[in-house]
Design an enzyme around this catalytic site. Sequence first.
Site, PDB file in Angstrom:
ATOM      1  N   GLU A 176       0.827  -1.210   0.000  1.00 46.61           N
ATOM      2  CA  GLU A 176       0.000   0.000   0.000  1.00 46.61           C
ATOM      3  C   GLU A 176       0.864   1.264   0.000  1.00 46.61           C
ATOM      4  OE1 GLU A 176      -3.698   2.212   2.356  1.00 46.61           O
ATOM      5  OE2 GLU A 176      -2.580   0.610   3.353  1.00 46.61           O
ATOM      6  N   LYS A 213      -2.702  -2.081  -2.899  1.00 47.20           N
ATOM      7  CA  LYS A 213      -3.765  -1.214  -2.396  1.00 47.20           C
ATOM      8  C   LYS A 213      -3.357   0.216  -2.713  1.00 47.20           C
ATOM      9  CE  LYS A 213      -6.628  -0.030   1.600  1.00 47.20           C
ATOM     10  NZ  LYS A 213      -7.132  -0.447   2.930  1.00 47.20           N
TER      11      LYS A 213
END
Length: 295
Positions: A176, A213
């Site tokens: 992420e 992500k």
Amino acid sequence: MNFDQMSTKIAEGNGFIAALDQSGGSTPKALRGYGVEEIEYNGEEEMFAKIHEMRSRIISSPSFSGDKVVGAILFERTMDGEVGGKPTPQALIAKGVVPFIKIDKGLEDEANGVQMMKPMPTLNELLTRAKGLGVFGTKERSVIHSADAQGIADIVAQQFEVGRQVISHGMMPMLEPEYSITADDRAEGEKLLKSEILTQLDRLPEGEQIMLKLSIPVEANAYKELVDHPKVLKVVALSGGFSRDEACEHLSRNEGMIASFSRALLEELRAQMDDSEFDAALASAIDDIHCASIT
């Protein structure tokens, strides 16, 4: 579900991943949003007990199931707790929801336009414990604030370094490198980010996969090349401060990306609701996010 079955569930992507991983720093804000003020708990232990009550209520809700929620990201304390008398990961698996664990320990100060992850000296121990509890994968967050080429290269390299450590434990890393949605140069920076991710994917051994992500891109389908990449199991989107309506609208323009929302999922839930009100509000949020994820 075994690892392969969980992998298939995520790859098919017929739903979204709930982010239930607010950590120490963000927990008071999450509780306030839920209608629990700081005067209602005393100290860290009571605070975490309150947030676990919220998460347990969500996971136990009839509307929270693997039909529309394919995965859930847990905070470490939530993973170590129980829901309905079962370890939390097993409670999720029983509902057809794939469990993930947040592993980062917060962010370093900003340098070169980014905030790298702090060191994780006990990561191997955490991964071993999580794997033993049936957790499928991890999530690790760092933040990009500006289109600094060196900073973005550094942050992506660190994400993949941690990802390789996760893979060595037989787990799936969800990388992420969040791009702040308030950054003026986000469109330019997202091109740099995609390029660096593609470079690192080329270095990943054949047969290995990661998840990503990412902030919903400024340009629709800007990450389609990552969505279609054979070494990427799934690309999921964070809400990044958007309201649920805004996040769903932006996400629906991006083919193949599914949601991994936190605030946008929880924004209408309140501790003061009775069970029927709570379940109805959660079901409405799940329906909206599910619809945007499969559009």
